[in-house]
Write a protein that holds these residues in place. Structure first.
Motif, short mmCIF file in Angstrom:
data_model
loop_
_atom_site.label_atom_id
_atom_site.label_comp_id
_atom_site.label_asym_id
_atom_site.label_seq_id
_atom_site.Cartn_x
_atom_site.Cartn_y
_atom_site.Cartn_z
N ILE A 168 -1.99 103.92 87.42
CA ILE A 168 -0.56 104.27 87.43
C ILE A 168 0.24 103.19 88.16
CG2 ILE A 168 1.11 105.91 88.38
CD1 ILE A 168 -1.00 108.10 87.81
N ALA A 169 -0.28 102.70 89.29
CA ALA A 169 0.42 101.65 90.03
C ALA A 169 0.49 100.36 89.22
CB ALA A 169 -0.27 101.40 91.37
N CYS A 170 -0.58 100.04 88.48
CA CYS A 170 -0.56 98.84 87.62
C CYS A 170 0.50 98.95 86.54
CB CYS A 170 -1.93 98.63 86.97
SG CYS A 170 -3.19 98.02 88.05
N ILE A 171 0.57 100.09 85.90
CA ILE A 171 1.56 100.29 84.84
C ILE A 171 2.97 100.23 85.40
CG2 ILE A 171 2.45 102.00 83.20
CD1 ILE A 171 -0.49 102.88 82.79
N GLY A 219 3.92 96.66 86.31
CA GLY A 219 4.24 95.89 85.11
C GLY A 219 5.60 96.23 84.54
N LEU A 220 5.92 97.51 84.52
CA LEU A 220 7.23 97.93 84.00
C LEU A 220 8.37 97.41 84.86
CD1 LEU A 220 6.52 101.62 82.94
CD2 LEU A 220 6.88 99.66 81.46
N TYR A 221 8.26 97.55 86.17
CA TYR A 221 9.32 97.09 87.04
C TYR A 221 9.40 95.57 87.08
CZ TYR A 221 10.82 101.62 88.71
OH TYR A 221 11.35 102.87 88.78
N SER A 222 8.27 94.90 86.91
CA SER A 222 8.29 93.45 86.86
C SER A 222 9.04 92.97 85.62
CB SER A 222 6.86 92.90 86.85
OG SER A 222 6.88 91.50 86.72
N SER A 223 8.79 93.60 84.49
CA SER A 223 9.52 93.21 83.28
C SER A 223 11.00 93.56 83.39
CB SER A 223 8.90 93.86 82.05
OG SER A 223 9.10 95.25 82.06
N ARG A 224 11.32 94.69 84.01
CA ARG A 224 12.72 95.04 84.25
C ARG A 224 13.39 94.01 85.15
NH1 ARG A 224 13.43 101.42 85.64
NH2 ARG A 224 13.33 102.19 83.51
N SER A 225 12.66 93.57 86.16
CA SER A 225 13.20 92.58 87.09
C SER A 225 13.49 91.27 86.39
CB SER A 225 12.22 92.36 88.24
OG SER A 225 12.63 91.29 89.05
N ARG A 226 12.62 90.87 85.51
CA ARG A 226 12.81 89.60 84.81
C ARG A 226 13.92 89.68 83.77
NH1 ARG A 226 8.49 86.54 86.39
NH2 ARG A 226 6.70 87.73 87.09
N ARG A 227 14.19 90.86 83.24
CA ARG A 227 15.20 91.01 82.21
C ARG A 227 16.58 91.35 82.75
NH1 ARG A 227 11.83 94.46 77.73
NH2 ARG A 227 10.32 92.83 77.26
N ALA A 228 16.68 91.71 84.02
CA ALA A 228 17.97 92.13 84.59
C ALA A 228 18.92 90.94 84.68
CB ALA A 228 17.77 92.74 85.96
N LYS A 229 20.15 91.17 84.34
CA LYS A 229 21.17 90.12 84.40
C LYS A 229 21.76 89.99 85.80
CE LYS A 229 20.97 89.36 79.98
NZ LYS A 229 20.15 88.27 79.53
N ASP A 230 21.98 91.13 86.44
CA ASP A 230 22.59 91.14 87.77
C ASP A 230 21.54 90.81 88.83
OD1 ASP A 230 24.47 91.52 89.77
OD2 ASP A 230 24.13 93.69 89.88
N ARG A 286 21.52 91.64 91.94
CA ARG A 286 21.20 92.79 92.80
C ARG A 286 20.18 93.69 92.13
NH1 ARG A 286 27.35 92.95 93.82
NH2 ARG A 286 27.21 93.34 91.59
N GLU A 287 20.34 93.93 90.83
CA GLU A 287 19.35 94.75 90.11
C GLU A 287 18.01 94.03 90.06
OE1 GLU A 287 20.45 96.08 86.27
OE2 GLU A 287 22.29 97.05 86.97
N ARG A 288 18.03 92.72 89.86
CA ARG A 288 16.79 91.95 89.83
C ARG A 288 16.06 92.08 91.16
NH1 ARG A 288 18.61 86.76 89.24
NH2 ARG A 288 19.45 87.39 87.23
N GLY A 289 16.79 91.99 92.26
CA GLY A 289 16.18 92.14 93.57
C GLY A 289 15.66 93.54 93.81
N LEU A 290 16.41 94.53 93.35
CA LEU A 290 15.99 95.92 93.52
C LEU A 290 14.71 96.20 92.74
CD1 LEU A 290 16.95 98.49 94.94
CD2 LEU A 290 18.16 99.08 92.87
N TYR A 291 14.66 95.75 91.49
CA TYR A 291 13.45 95.95 90.70
C TYR A 291 12.28 95.13 91.24
CZ TYR A 291 16.27 98.33 87.17
OH TYR A 291 17.10 99.21 86.50
N GLY A 292 12.56 93.95 91.75
CA GLY A 292 11.50 93.14 92.36
C GLY A 292 10.93 93.80 93.61
#
Length: 101
Positions: free
Chosen positions: A15-18, A21-32, A34-40
């Protein structure tokens, strides 16, 4: 009982791996930024949980050899550092996001 604990730890690891991975891809795709930092930051938290779960799984699988204990200790320390750094970064970015929006 030990077998049940192994399965629970393995399920938490998956579950932690999944989630990482999801939050890492969200972090890389975020335009803002602040959102990139939050997801990271959330990615760091899940990566720390992954390392702690790996260390706990190794504790149940391997006996107390010196090399295994050293690897377990390194994984625990790195995992704890990632969790605390992720929590700190998450609070920073969430405060930044709430103040500027």
């Amino acid at each position: 009982m030990v077998l049940f604990i192994r399965y629970v730890l393995f399920a938490l690891l998956v579950i932690a791996c999944i989630c990482a991975g999801l939050y890492s891809s969200r972090s890389r795709r975020a335009k803002d930024a602040r959102e990139r930092g939050l997801y990271g930051a959330v990615t760091n938290i899940f990566m720390g949980i992954m390392l702690v779960m790996l260390a706990l799984i190794f504790m149940f699988i391997f006996s107390g050899s010196t090399v295994a204990v050293i690897i377990e200790a390194v994984f625990l320390v790195l995992g704890a550092f990632n969790i605390f750094a992720g929590i700190r970064n998450r609070s920073y970015y969430s405060r930044m996001k709430s103040n500027n929006m």
